[in-house]
Design a protein around this motif. Structure first.
Motif, PDB file in Angstrom:
ATOM      1  N   THR A 238       0.809  -1.187   0.260  1.00 41.30           N
ATOM      2  CA  THR A 238       0.188   0.095   0.105  1.00 41.30           C
ATOM      3  C   THR A 238       0.877   1.671   0.231  1.00 41.30           C
ATOM      4  O   THR A 238       1.972   1.148  -0.083  1.00 41.30           O
ATOM      5  CB  THR A 238      -0.236   0.103   0.971  1.00 41.30           C
ATOM      6  N   ASN A 239       0.330   2.353   0.151  1.00 40.47           N
ATOM      7  CA  ASN A 239       0.630   3.493  -0.220  1.00 40.47           C
ATOM      8  C   ASN A 239       1.320   3.529   0.825  1.00 40.47           C
ATOM      9  O   ASN A 239       2.864   4.799   1.530  1.00 40.47           O
ATOM     10  CB  ASN A 239      -0.401   4.971  -0.261  1.00 40.47           C
ATOM     11  N   SER A 240       1.434   3.190   2.449  1.00 44.50           N
ATOM     12  CA  SER A 240       2.286   3.596   3.785  1.00 44.50           C
ATOM     13  C   SER A 240       3.443   3.196   3.111  1.00 44.50           C
ATOM     14  O   SER A 240       4.547   3.669   3.439  1.00 44.50           O
ATOM     15  CB  SER A 240       2.192   2.284   4.896  1.00 44.50           C
ATOM     16  N   ARG A 261      -2.839  -1.753  -6.381  1.00 43.43           N
ATOM     17  CA  ARG A 261      -4.100  -1.497  -7.180  1.00 43.43           C
ATOM     18  C   ARG A 261      -4.053  -0.705  -5.051  1.00 43.43           C
ATOM     19  O   ARG A 261      -4.913   0.527  -5.393  1.00 43.43           O
ATOM     20  CB  ARG A 261      -4.947  -2.179  -5.994  1.00 43.43           C
ATOM     21  N   ASP A 262      -3.413  -0.610  -4.584  1.00 48.85           N
ATOM     22  CA  ASP A 262      -3.321   0.258  -3.169  1.00 48.85           C
ATOM     23  C   ASP A 262      -2.152   0.867  -2.804  1.00 48.85           C
ATOM     24  O   ASP A 262      -2.293   1.638  -2.117  1.00 48.85           O
ATOM     25  CB  ASP A 262      -3.192  -0.499  -2.292  1.00 48.85           C
ATOM     26  N   ALA A 266      -0.585  10.028  -3.994  1.00 47.14           N
ATOM     27  CA  ALA A 266      -0.746  10.309  -2.761  1.00 47.14           C
ATOM     28  C   ALA A 266       0.956   9.754  -2.578  1.00 47.14           C
ATOM     29  O   ALA A 266       1.196  10.915  -1.433  1.00 47.14           O
ATOM     30  CB  ALA A 266      -1.440   9.358  -1.397  1.00 47.14           C
ATOM     31  N   SER A 267       1.259   8.755  -2.574  1.00 46.88           N
ATOM     32  CA  SER A 267       2.517   8.246  -2.074  1.00 46.88           C
ATOM     33  C   SER A 267       3.454   8.512  -3.508  1.00 46.88           C
ATOM     34  O   SER A 267       4.839   8.949  -3.148  1.00 46.88           O
ATOM     35  CB  SER A 267       2.766   6.481  -1.709  1.00 46.88           C
ATOM     36  N   LEU A 268       2.507   8.352  -4.126  1.00 46.00           N
ATOM     37  CA  LEU A 268       3.987   8.425  -6.179  1.00 46.00           C
ATOM     38  C   LEU A 268       4.714   9.588  -5.934  1.00 46.00           C
ATOM     39  O   LEU A 268       6.212  10.069  -6.692  1.00 46.00           O
ATOM     40  CB  LEU A 268       3.631   7.792  -6.848  1.00 46.00           C
ATOM     41  N   ALA A 269       3.499  10.554  -5.849  1.00 41.91           N
ATOM     42  CA  ALA A 269       3.964  12.231  -5.911  1.00 41.91           C
ATOM     43  C   ALA A 269       5.653  12.654  -5.616  1.00 41.91           C
ATOM     44  O   ALA A 269       6.324  13.041  -6.229  1.00 41.91           O
ATOM     45  CB  ALA A 269       2.886  13.163  -5.397  1.00 41.91           C
TER      46      ALA A 269
END
Length: 306
Positions: A238-240, A261-262, A266-269
């Motif tokens: 996930t983004n975490s 999919r998760d 939000a995390s890639l930017a």
């Protein structure tokens, strides 16, 4: 009189030159400096094998060349007798690189194990899609190939946790490791990779369902040399963990997260602002803002949180 003498002299010179010309054949050329370096590498493997049946001398020169090769690559060989060709290619050979991609139809433990046992200086092994061998090969690699720096087991579904563990414990110099599609592996394997492979630069653990945020967090904080990470199709990431990766993985240059999919922008930017190459495009609204940002001549890219 001078003209006659001139013509006669020219004729004599031509005759002397014809008599002094020595015909040089292929086998008169220096083998290592000319034939092995400039001629044989230009011939396809199929042509090299055809050369072996021309004469005894041709067979001798072909065998000597194969013994001197530092790379054994037969991934493009599609003959029905590929197993026999493999035996000839590896006979009395001390290769540094062994590329056997797509050898699922003929490669077996019986063929591969002797080669591994007699090539202790192997640095690269590519067994992509080799589905007919077993963990016995990994055990031999761990014992005989301690100098290994690159190992590809892509789509080798037979790879077990115990099998890859012995390799990791005995091959500390690994820089490239591809475990894509090795379904039997899990967080424990990735954690061990992070702890043992300190020089790792490329790692692919794509399409392994057992990989979660836990092991990726450990990898991010421990594998400080990692430059390229592939986690495509790891649905439990996930983004975490991607945020942690962006914080700790200072050497990261490329990240593959397609079909995760998760994992979102939000995390890639934040990774994009560092210039890290990512295999998924940002959403349209983020792309438009970055275009405006570049047009204004700003030095840093916008960090879009979605």
């Amino acid at each position: 009189m001078s003209k006659v003498i001139t013509e006669s002299t020219v004729e004599d010179l031509d005759k002397d030159q014809d008599e002094s010309i020595e015909v040089i054949g292929l086998f008169d050329l220096p083998w290592e400096d000319i034939i092995f370096r400039y001629i044989m590498p230009c011939l396809p493997i199929s042509t090299q094998f055809k050369l072996r049946i021309v004469s005894k001398d041709c067979k001798e020169i072909s065998s000597a060349y194969l013994q001197s090769c530092k790379t054994c690559n037969i991934c493009r060989v599609l003959w029905t007798d590929t197993a026999k060709a493999f035996v000839i290619l590896t006979e009395d050979n001390s290769s540094l690189s062994l590329v056997l991609r797509n050898a699922q139809n003929w490669l077996s433990d019986g063929l591969l194990l002797p080669v591994l046992e007699h090539n202790s200086k192997l640095q690269k092994i590519d067994l992509t899609h080799c589905s007919s061998i077993s963990n016995a090969c990994l055990h031999t690699i761990s014992i005989k190939c301690s100098q290994l720096t690159s190992l590809s087991l892509r789509e080798c579904h037979w790879v077990s946790e115990a099998g890859i563990t012995v390799v990791l414990m005995n091959c500390p110099n690994l820089k490239q490791l591809d475990l894509t599609g090795c379904w039997l592996l899990n967080d424990d394997t990735v954690t061990l990779i992070a702890q043992v492979c300190k020089n790792l630069k490329f790692l692919s653990i794509a399409k392994i369902y057992g990989v979660t945020d836990f092991s990726l967090n450990v990898l991010a904080k421990t594998a400080i040399s990692l430059q390229h990470l592939n986690v495509q199709g790891c649905w439990r990431i996930t983004n975490s963990s991607i945020i942690v990766l962006g914080e700790y993985a200072k050497c990261l240059e490329a990240l593959q997260v397609r079909d995760c999919r998760d994992i979102t922008e939000a995390s890639l930017a934040r990774l994009r602002t560092r210039g890290i190459k990512i295999d998924v495009r940002p959403p349209p609204e983020a792309r438009n803002l970055n275009i405006l940002h570049n047009a204004l001549g700003l030095r840093q890219r916008l960090n879009v949180q979605i």
